[in-house]
Scaffold this active site. Structure first.
Site, PDB file in Angstrom:
ATOM      1  N   ASP A   1       0.646  -1.367   0.084  1.00  0.00           N
ATOM      2  CA  ASP A   1      -0.244  -0.332   0.191  1.00  0.00           C
ATOM      3  C   ASP A   1       0.731   1.155  -0.003  1.00  0.00           C
ATOM      4  O   ASP A   1       1.442   1.171   1.123  1.00  0.00           O
ATOM      5  CB  ASP A   1      -1.087   0.104   0.989  1.00  0.00           C
ATOM      6  N   HIS A   2       0.775   1.639  -0.945  1.00  0.00           N
ATOM      7  CA  HIS A   2       2.041   3.194  -1.193  1.00  0.00           C
ATOM      8  C   HIS A   2       1.368   4.017  -0.753  1.00  0.00           C
ATOM      9  O   HIS A   2       2.081   5.568  -0.342  1.00  0.00           O
ATOM     10  CB  HIS A   2       1.647   3.926  -2.784  1.00  0.00           C
ATOM     11  N   ARG A   3       0.134   3.820   0.618  1.00  0.00           N
ATOM     12  CA  ARG A   3      -0.238   5.077   1.366  1.00  0.00           C
ATOM     13  C   ARG A   3       0.485   4.919   2.812  1.00  0.00           C
ATOM     14  O   ARG A   3       0.808   5.969   2.827  1.00  0.00           O
ATOM     15  CB  ARG A   3      -1.666   5.309   1.294  1.00  0.00           C
TER      16      ARG A   3
END
Length: 409
Positions: A378-380
């Site tokens: 998850d790049h968040r």
């Protein structure tokens, strides 16, 4: 009059499909006697009678999908059990009494009809086509009826019925010879998988990092262990190494709580093991993997995999994973972009291991074993550099197994 209701069998289920009643109106039943089979998104379970008495009404027809809390059967309790009618059901407090607790169907479970060996999904196909699963011949030597057996039975039965009709129609319309596609019901486990994957893909900005690991030294150590009588799967080593890496990089053992603007770093290490079954993708969980030895993990992975394939997993065995592993290498996969098991932060897939020439530290060409992996995150929550550092740490533990052993001392 006592009403038997659909209970929350586990993992926050909201509905279930009534697939088969084991009793009929007028039948006398005893406490704990199985009454009805229910298909959830994870398993087939039986609801049992909370008392002795007589079946007065079957409220919901088989084949219907109903929500938790819906009344299914009315029972007139006998004298010894009559006081149950006025006792408050514990399900109102989100509990289950011992007599109401559903049981996963196994071959040894007793009921009023024959127990044909077949996966829940195979049974559903048979029911959708009004086929009695007991009439379907099994091609497998073990006696297990597969979905191919059911389709083969359907086609053979339909062919007999349609011979005269097709012959008559061809006389005035040759286009009737066109094939009609087979249908597969889109519900149950398959539909649940679709819903979860869609939510994950459209909620999480996925990034996939690819890497490779030299498995040569680990394979040699496994061979030495096997020669001494200790056989352990590669998966067990990989899971143990992953737990060590997750402790070093806790951001990947986390969950994003957007509503409260925080990232929750989990203290437990529950590793989900994605398993392919006839019914679809099931994820049994190795709970507290950090507290278990490699041998213990090996035994648990083997047991959970067998349960998943035969449809015997208990609800708690599929709950609360914090990180998921997909070992698709044995199937021949060389690469993929996996979808994260929402609401987790990352998932790692291990792909095919190939025997190939490798340049060692002395600039010599030797034959070794290389495995590819893909890690979706998850790049968040995490960045690419952190993912690379994570897989580098994993590679160092696997490529030099003594380091993995040292970490467990």
């Amino acid at each position: 009059m006592l009403e038997v209701k659909l209970h929350d069998i586990g993992e926050g289920m909201t509905e279930g499909e009534i697939i088969h009643y084991l009793v009929k109106v007028g039948d006398a039943v005893k406490t704990d006697q199985p009454l009805v089979e229910v298909q959830t998104d994870k398993m087939v379970a039986e609801l049992t009678s909370p008392c002795s008495g007589v079946i007065k009404e079957i409220i919901i027809e088989a084949g219907e999908t109903v929500r938790v809390g819906t009344s299914l059967i009315s029972i007139e309790a006998d004298g010894a059990s009559a006081n149950i009618e006025h006792a408050p059901l514990e399900s109102k407090e989100n509990k289950q009494t011992q007599s109401e607790k559903p049981k996963v169907i196994t071959k040894s479970t007793s009921s009023s009809f024959s127990r044909v060996l077949a996966a829940p999904y195979t049974r559903k196909i048979a029911r959708e086509h009004d086929i009695n699963i007991e009439d379907v011949p099994a091609s497998d030597p073990s006696g297990r009826v597969t979905e191919e057996d059911v389709y083969r039975f359907i086609k053979g039965d339909q062919l007999k019925k349609d011979t005269e009709e097709v012959s008559h129609q061809e006389s005035f319309n040759k286009e009737t010879s066109k094939e009609v596609p087979d249908e597969i019901p889109f519900k149950g486990i398959r539909k649940k998988i679709a819903e979860k994957m869609t939510k994950s893909l459209f909620t999480i900005p996925h990034v996939t990092h690819f890497d490779e690991i030299n498995m040569t030294n680990l394979f040699k150590m496994r061979a030495d262990m096997k020669a001494s009588g200790d056989s352990v799967s590669v998966s067990a080593f990989l899971v143990k190494a992953l737990v060590i890496c997750l402790k070093d990089f806790p951001i990947f053992n986390a969950e994003l709580d957007e509503e409260n603007s925080r990232i929750l770093l989990k203290k437990n290490y529950h590793i989900g093991m994605a398993t392919n079954t006839e019914a679809g993708l099931i994820v049994p969980v190795i709970h507290d993997a950090d507290k278990k030895s490699i041998k213990d993990i090996h035994i648990e992975v083997k047991g959970l995999t067998e349960k998943a394939i035969t449809g015997k997993l208990q609800p708690f065995e599929m709950q609360n994973s914090t990180f998921t592993v997909s070992n698709v290498g044995p199937l021949g996969s060389t690469g993929a972009t996996p979808i994260i098991n929402y609401p987790e932060t990352a998932l790692i897939a291990f792909h095919k291991t190939k025997k190939q020439p490798i340049v060692n530290d002395q600039d010599e060409i030797v034959i070794g074993y290389m495995m590819t992996l893909s890690m979706a995150f998850d790049h968040r929550v995490a960045d690419g550099a952190t993912a690379v550092a994570f897989t580098n740490r994993l590679a160092s533990l696997i490529e030099q197994p003594h380091k993995l052993m040292m970490e467990m001392i």
